[in-house]
Design an enzyme around this catalytic site. Structure first.
Site, PDB file in Angstrom:
ATOM      1  N   LEU B  55       0.814  -1.207   0.000  1.00 14.14           N
ATOM      2  CA  LEU B  55       0.000   0.000   0.000  1.00 14.14           C
ATOM      3  C   LEU B  55       0.850   1.260   0.000  1.00 14.14           C
ATOM      4  O   LEU B  55       0.637   2.171  -0.799  1.00 14.14           O
ATOM      5  CB  LEU B  55      -0.914   0.012   1.226  1.00 14.14           C
ATOM      6  CG  LEU B  55      -2.169  -0.830   1.098  1.00 14.14           C
ATOM      7  CD1 LEU B  55      -2.950  -0.781   2.388  1.00 14.14           C
ATOM      8  CD2 LEU B  55      -3.019  -0.334  -0.066  1.00 14.14           C
ATOM      9  N   SER B 296     -10.612 -11.975  11.560  1.00 15.03           N
ATOM     10  CA  SER B 296     -10.807 -10.532  11.724  1.00 15.03           C
ATOM     11  C   SER B 296     -11.393 -10.177  13.081  1.00 15.03           C
ATOM     12  O   SER B 296     -12.282 -10.831  13.610  1.00 15.03           O
ATOM     13  CB  SER B 296     -11.739  -9.996  10.645  1.00 15.03           C
ATOM     14  OG  SER B 296     -12.135  -8.686  10.991  1.00 15.03           O
ATOM     15  N   ARG B 342      -6.585  -4.432  21.555  1.00 11.16           N
ATOM     16  CA  ARG B 342      -5.855  -5.649  21.225  1.00 11.16           C
ATOM     17  C   ARG B 342      -4.861  -6.087  22.284  1.00 11.16           C
ATOM     18  O   ARG B 342      -4.795  -7.257  22.636  1.00 11.16           O
ATOM     19  CB  ARG B 342      -5.095  -5.429  19.919  1.00 11.16           C
ATOM     20  CG  ARG B 342      -6.025  -5.311  18.764  1.00 11.16           C
ATOM     21  CD  ARG B 342      -5.299  -5.055  17.482  1.00 11.16           C
ATOM     22  NE  ARG B 342      -6.284  -5.030  16.409  1.00 11.16           N
ATOM     23  CZ  ARG B 342      -6.006  -4.765  15.142  1.00 11.16           C
ATOM     24  NH1 ARG B 342      -4.761  -4.495  14.785  1.00 11.16           N
ATOM     25  NH2 ARG B 342      -6.947  -4.784  14.244  1.00 11.16           N
TER      26      ARG B 342
END
Ligand SMILES: Cc1cc2nc3c(=O)[nH]c(=O)nc-3n(C[C@H](O)[C@H](O)[C@H](O)COP(=O)(O)OP(=O)(O)OC[C@H]3O[C@@H](n4cnc5c(N)ncnc54)[C@H](O)[C@@H]3O)c2cc1C
Ligand code: SF4
Ligand code: FES
Lengths: 265, 649
Positions: B55, B296, B342
């Protein structure tokens, strides 16, 4: 479980290749197919023999790097599954498997199971884009897209560029790959201005790259790990017809296609 | 006016991040105005080497090509479309506030600084939040098929614990679609001749001439040819180094070689120990495991995480009554519950497994259970939302998660550390710019979900085209060519290293060393770290490295496609980087974000920062002695988001 593998070994593009037999021993059904090959390769290296070269990276079925023929079927026996996502529980103890690279004039072998698929990039260079210079975009919600169109465009955009469609095609055509891109962009309002030129230029590039012609055998759809549908080829053909009527402006490609459009299914 | 916006960032041994003056909302705009421009007619005279076409790299190369620079782009992949960015699932953040739910640039900025546990630069993060708006516009214009509502507008979801719905997504394949957008823009430039793409070309060294990055040395992965490339500036957009742990969610080939070689040529390495461990990955199934697969994080919107209350409870999950289940995230963090950040969710999973309450083979797993959501919403609704993830889970584990709870466990996922860069994304080597996951910026000690894609694209599409221009405008194109002694010397070094690797012909495979290093890193520099463990690793890693150079077996030759040789070079670098990560983790005697030092925790086991001593970026300078790098500190100042203890309870 134990399996017998017959693997295409070819040192380089110019070398002659042949099938060589290996035993894969003590394979766990929880292994992926590529992990099974890892085990075989570790043993080969221990024995001082060159490991089998095969391409892979994400091992999640999304990068499109992996792929070879297993007993004549691109990506092996499981529907909609790349070889990296294929697990050994899909096979039985004692199976004999023949592994060969994609075979297509446009995809020359580089080594063992690795082929050169750069022809796909050149097809994209010819028109597989929307010309939107960085910085020139309007607000994202200024462009409305019907949900149905967005979903269908996504279905086409899901192509991972693996090349299985070419390998499975009796003519080694790249129609499914090209049709997927033409459809993805052609279904969106942003893709309209270049729609005709895109179809024509990409098809011209396909021909330059020595891919074969589509005869609607449908083998591509059967092996495609992303379930790209044949119906997209019909769309491509419609765009090509439109292109020949309107003669939309060519951008990147040197010459417009002189081919007749493929028959729609 | 910021004088010499892109001149050297190291002044008298002190790091200068080149932060523009003024209020935070105006910094970037003013900076852009203050920067020098290169006139359109002159751009062609400058060559920019972009290493990496994920990216960040593809976005940069395409945008620079559009502007008219001469761009050479490199990737070890056979096509830019294969870069690891392709695998990102969940989505990309943008502060569009299309939902009218109170989002704003400031809120995204605030969440990111806080989420990073106050170890990122405010000015960088604010710019990132601002640019998030342009990114979505750009991607839509390219034809990225984001999810839509029935009215034709863009759909968003809340992701990774955010309390606003700001994540744009394309089914579970957002990274793929964003990368294809950038890839297509890049290939368009290749077709137009502004960008030359070198695929299957691996950068093995950086060439610095008169203090400026002037080129790279690559190895052609098909022929083995070692080649020099000269440019006026070099961009590294080579991704993260999570594979130092061997098992991670990264693609198999992701590696640190490009940034590590640049580090050895003088680029400082920022916060190397900050590693994100993602809580929802499929657990390890055996020694053969070659990589880990992420499930995910969006699954945590509907799945409930639990383990048995009793130690050693081996009953199948449906036989364990509700009263004997510990929904530990909901219990410990009532306000965020299953959506806790997370780092917190990962550590909590480790704790319950350390208490021997883990599930599945080996006991390193926790349940992510959809039974309640299925009962509430019906199976079709769950299938609609997560069908592809459930399919993937079944392909890998053979289990049907509509019937039995998924098993998940944390896995290495992302590296917040990377080469130190200033506000212009320039490293401590003039003319060496670093973008995407390869740099250390913006995410502090913990990255929030859906923000890596945003950062890579902000760097590539919008920041580099500005800051590179300023740097180039101060240079005159010259006639330097690859005949320069610095290039010759680097080529010789690269070839010699390859020769050495092939000559060892020992008894152990490259993978066996990589696995062993991975175990050391995971055990001692993973989710929880302590002094004794880190010191142990610091003894073991050099030993392993010595054994590698004495006993690795790499077969075949240089002059052919040789995958073992490729891996060997990368593992050799991981064996050095691993040591630096442990040194960094040892120096940081605080806990912050992903970096949890067991010695520093609150009474209830949460990370305890030490702002007095560690509100800084640790930037390490290579010194020829791997065990003794020089530490430089860039102090961090918080003017807009006040330093506070993160609390998700
Ligand atoms: C499974 C998974 C899911 C994720 N999901 C999300 C998500 O939902 N949202 C989000 O924001 N982030 C997500 N991330 C993180 C995000 O995908 C990455 O951080 C980001 O894509 C990195 O992009 P990049 O351009 O920096 O590097 P990469 O995409 O890794 O590209 C690196 C490029 O550099 C090249 N390269 C590297 N070294 C060399 C060399 N020596 N020589 C030549 N070329 C070289 C490679 O060929 C490649 O082209 C996810 C990550 C993973 C692993
Ligand atoms: S159309 Fe299907 S088979 Fe062909 S390249 Fe794309 S994903 Fe692969
Ligand atoms: S390795 Fe990426 S699709 Fe198979």
């Amino acid at each position: 479980m134990n399996l017998t593998l017959r693997v295409w070994r070819q040192k380089s593009a110019s070398a002659r290749g042949r099938l060589v037999t290996y035993e894969a021993k003590n394979i766990s059904p929880d292994m992926s197919f590529l992990e099974m090959l890892d085990v075989v390769n570790e043993e080969l290296i221990d024995r001082g023999e060159p490991p089998i070269a095969f391409e892979h990276d994400c091992r999640e079925g999304i990068c499109g790097a992996c792929g070879f023929m297993i007993n004549g079927v691109a990506h092996g026996p499981k529907r909609a599954t790349t070889v990296c996502q294929l697990h050994m529980r899909s096979f039985r103890d004692g199976d004999r498997l023949t592994l060969e690279p994609w075979r297509a004039r446009a995809f020359p072998v580089i080594k063992d199971l690795i082929v050169d698929r750069s022809a796909f990039d050149r097809i994209v260079q010819a028109g597989g884009f929307i010309s939107a210079l960085t910085g020139s975009a309007p607000d994202a919600n200024a462009i409305l897209v019907r949900k149905e169109d967005a979903d269908l465009a996504f279905d086409a955009a899901a192509c991972i560029g693996c090349g299985a469609c070419v390998a499975a095609c009796p003519n080694a055509a790249a129609m499914l790959f090209t049709a997927a891109k033409v459809s993805h962009l052609g279904l969106l309002p942003q893709g309209q201005p270049e729609r005709s030129a895109r179809a024509r230029n990409m098809v011209a590039a396909m021909d330059r790259e020595m891919f074969g012609s589509c005869t609607n055998a449908g083998e591509c759809e059967a092996v495609c790990p992303k379930e790209i549908r044949l119906a997209f080829i019909a769309r491509l053909n419609r765009d090509l017809l439109g292109a020949s009527f309107r003669g939309g402006g060519a951008r990147n490609a040197a010459s417009p296609s002189d081919r007749t459009p493929r028959a729609a299914p | 006016m910021t004088v010499g916006a892109t001149s050297a960032s190291l002044v008298d041994g002190r790091l200068d991040a080149k932060l523009p003056p003024g209020p935070i909302e105006q910094k970037w705009e003013r900076h852009c105005f203050d920067m020098k421009l290169v006139s359109p007619a002159n751009r062609r005279r400058y060559t920019v080497l972009v290493v990496g076409s994920g990216l960040a790299g593809a976005a940069a190369a395409a945008s620079l090509g559009e502007l008219g620079y001469k761009v050479e782009c490199f990737s070890y992949h056979d096509s830019p479309r294969r870069a690891h960015s392709i695998a990102a699932q969940g989505g990309i953040n943008a502060a569009k506030n299309y939902r009218n739910d109170g989002d704003s640039v400031f809120r995204l900025f605030y969440d990111t600084v806080k989420g990073g546990d106050f170890r990122a630069r405010e000015a960088n993060v604010y710019r990132l939040a601002e640019l998030s708006l342009n990114i979505i516009d750009q991607c839509v214009a390219q034809g990225v098929p984001f999810a839509r509502e029935y009215g034709g507008l863009l759909d968003t979801r809340s992701f990774g614990g955010a309390q606003v719905s700001r994540t744009f997504y394309a089914r579970g394949q957002t990274g793929q679609q964003l990368l294809l957008g950038a890839y297509q823009a890049l290939e368009r430039q290749v077709g137009l001749g502004t960008v030359t793409m070198h695929t299957r070309a691996e950068m093995l060294d950086l060439v610095v001439v008169d203090g400026r990055a002037r080129g790279i040395v690559t190895r052609n992965l098909v022929t083995g040819a070692v080649e020099s490339h000269v440019g006026d500036a070099v961009v590294l957009a080579t991704g993260g180094y999570g594979n130092v742990f061997y098992l991670s969610t990264n693609a198999k080939a992701s590696n640190a070689t490009a940034i590590w070689r640049a580090h050895k040529r003088g680029a400082f390495f920022g916060n190397p120990c900050f590693t994100q461990i993602h809580p929802t990955c499929i657990p390890v199934s055996g020694e053969h495991q070659s990589k880990l697969t992420l499930m995910s994080e969006s699954l945590r919107n509907d799945g409930r995480v639990w383990v048995p209350t009793k130690v050693g409870d081996t009953r199948p999950p449906d036989r364990i009554p509700i009263g004997e289940r510990d929904y530990y995230l909901e219990r410990k963090y009532p306000s965020f519950g299953n959506l806790s950040p997370r780092d917190i969710a990962s550590r909590a999973a480790k704790e319950v497994c350390d208490e021997k309450r883990g599930v599945g083979p080996g006991g390193r797993g926790v349940y992510l259970d959809f039974a309640d959501a299925i009962a509430r919403l019906g199976e079709p609704a769950i299938r609609e939302k997560y069908g592809n993830l459930f399919d993937m889970y079944e392909r890998i584990t053979g289990e049907n998660a509509y019937r039995v709870p998924m098993r998940i466990y944390p896995a290495v996922h992302y590296t917040m550390g990377g080469l130190w860069v200033d506000y212009n994304l320039m490293s401590t080597i003039a003319g060496l710019f670093v973008a995407g996951e390869a740099n250390f910026s913006d995410h502090g000690a913990n990255r929030l979900g859906a923000s890596a894609l945003m950062q890579g694209l902000a760097d590539g599409y919008f920041i580099l085209p500005c800051t590179l221009a300023d740097y180039l405008a101060r240079m005159r194109p010259d006639t330097l060519d690859a005949g320069h002694p610095a290039f010759r010397a680097a080529e010789v070094e690269v070839a010699e290293r390859v020769r050495r690797l092939l000559a060892i012909n020992g008894t152990r495979t490259v993978d066996s060393f990589h696995r062993e290093l991975g175990h050391l890193m995971w055990d001692y520099c993973g989710m929880a770290r302590n002094e004794a463990g880190l010191r142990h690793a610091l003894r073991k890693i050099p030993e392993l490295r010595a054994e590698f150079w004495a006993n690795v077996r790499v077969l075949e030759r240089n002059e052919e496609l040789n995958q073992s040789l490729e891996k060997a070079g990368r593992v050799a670098d991981f064996l050095e980087l691993g040591e630096l990560m442990c040194i960094d983790a040892l120096h940081r005697t605080e806990s912050c974000g992903s970096h949890f030092r067991e010695e520093r925790q609150t009474p209830d086991g949460e990370a305890l920062r030490d702002d007095e001593h560690f509100a800084h970026v640790a930037a390490w300078e290579y010194t020829d002695r791997l065990a003794e790098p020089n530490l430089h500190r860039e102090p961090l100042h918080f003017e807009y988001v006040h330093l506070s203890q993160r609390s998700y309870r």
